[in-house]
Design a protein around this motif. Sequence first.
Motif, PDB file in Angstrom:
ATOM      1  N   ASP A   1     -13.833 -53.496-134.113  1.00 12.95           N
ATOM      2  CA  ASP A   1     -14.663 -53.013-134.036  1.00 12.95           C
ATOM      3  C   ASP A   1     -15.667 -52.490-134.177  1.00 12.95           C
ATOM      4  O   ASP A   1     -17.422 -51.828-133.637  1.00 12.95           O
ATOM      5  N   PHE A   2     -16.418 -53.786-134.873  1.00  9.46           N
ATOM      6  CA  PHE A   2     -18.056 -54.198-135.669  1.00  9.46           C
ATOM      7  C   PHE A   2     -18.664 -54.356-133.950  1.00  9.46           C
ATOM      8  O   PHE A   2     -20.196 -53.106-134.089  1.00  9.46           O
ATOM      9  N   LEU A   3     -18.018 -54.957-133.164  1.00  9.59           N
ATOM     10  CA  LEU A   3     -18.720 -55.066-131.573  1.00  9.59           C
ATOM     11  C   LEU A   3     -18.946 -53.521-130.975  1.00  9.59           C
ATOM     12  O   LEU A   3     -19.972 -53.576-130.406  1.00  9.59           O
ATOM     13  N   ASP A   4     -17.632 -53.433-130.808  1.00  8.16           N
ATOM     14  CA  ASP A   4     -17.199 -51.911-129.857  1.00  8.16           C
ATOM     15  C   ASP A   4     -17.716 -51.034-130.192  1.00  8.16           C
ATOM     16  O   ASP A   4     -18.821 -50.350-129.662  1.00  8.16           O
ATOM     17  N   ASN A   5     -18.992 -50.594-131.286  1.00  4.12           N
ATOM     18  CA  ASN A   5     -19.038 -49.522-132.169  1.00  4.12           C
ATOM     19  C   ASN A   5     -20.113 -49.505-132.738  1.00  4.12           C
ATOM     20  O   ASN A   5     -20.712 -49.267-133.437  1.00  4.12           O
ATOM     21  N   PHE A   6     -20.887 -51.004-132.501  1.00  5.40           N
ATOM     22  CA  PHE A   6     -21.744 -51.244-133.855  1.00  5.40           C
ATOM     23  C   PHE A   6     -23.350 -52.190-132.668  1.00  5.40           C
ATOM     24  O   PHE A   6     -24.129 -51.632-131.847  1.00  5.40           O
ATOM     25  N   LEU A   7     -22.433 -53.129-132.556  1.00  6.29           N
ATOM     26  CA  LEU A   7     -22.774 -54.385-131.256  1.00  6.29           C
ATOM     27  C   LEU A   7     -23.573 -54.316-130.637  1.00  6.29           C
ATOM     28  O   LEU A   7     -24.974 -53.898-129.965  1.00  6.29           O
ATOM     29  N   PHE A   8     -22.834 -53.636-130.152  1.00  5.31           N
ATOM     30  CA  PHE A   8     -22.639 -53.311-128.110  1.00  5.31           C
ATOM     31  C   PHE A   8     -23.691 -52.166-128.084  1.00  5.31           C
ATOM     32  O   PHE A   8     -23.866 -52.091-126.565  1.00  5.31           O
TER      33      PHE A   8
END
Length: 156
Positions: A123-130
């Motif tokens: 979720d951190f990757l998909d909804n923030f970092l990317f």
Amino acid sequence: MTGFELTDQDRRILALLQRDGRISNQDLAERTAMSTSACWRRVKALEEAGIIARYVALVDARRAGMAFHAIVLVKLSRHSRDHVVNFIAEVQRREEVLDCFATTGESDYHLRVLCPDLDAYNDFLDNFLFGLPGVANVHTNMVLKQIKHETAVSFG
């Protein structure tokens, strides 16, 4: 911090406080062979100089339910001022990011990220970092085992 010269007593104070941030001023003074008032003044001077940045409790992340630990390497597509400023500001807001280092080498930034589990990390990757402008590449190194973790600065 310019102009602040650490004395041997300062180094002893810092070493003791790093081991036990809850030590009383009286015990600290006794262990550094200082009067309580001189010790208190020295600690205040170290705080005001920014050498003592803050006092914290160290939490065992796994026991607190934070089982997913990763080192995340981030490369920006461009180093425009807007992308860099935005990236830094956004990363500073995220509680999952414990550390962020601007680095040399193939990656621009190394993040130390802590989440409850793999789903939370995704979720951190998909909804923030990317979704951050300028992020070209993200490489995750999952921490399998913590071999050494220190918070204390050594004075020799």
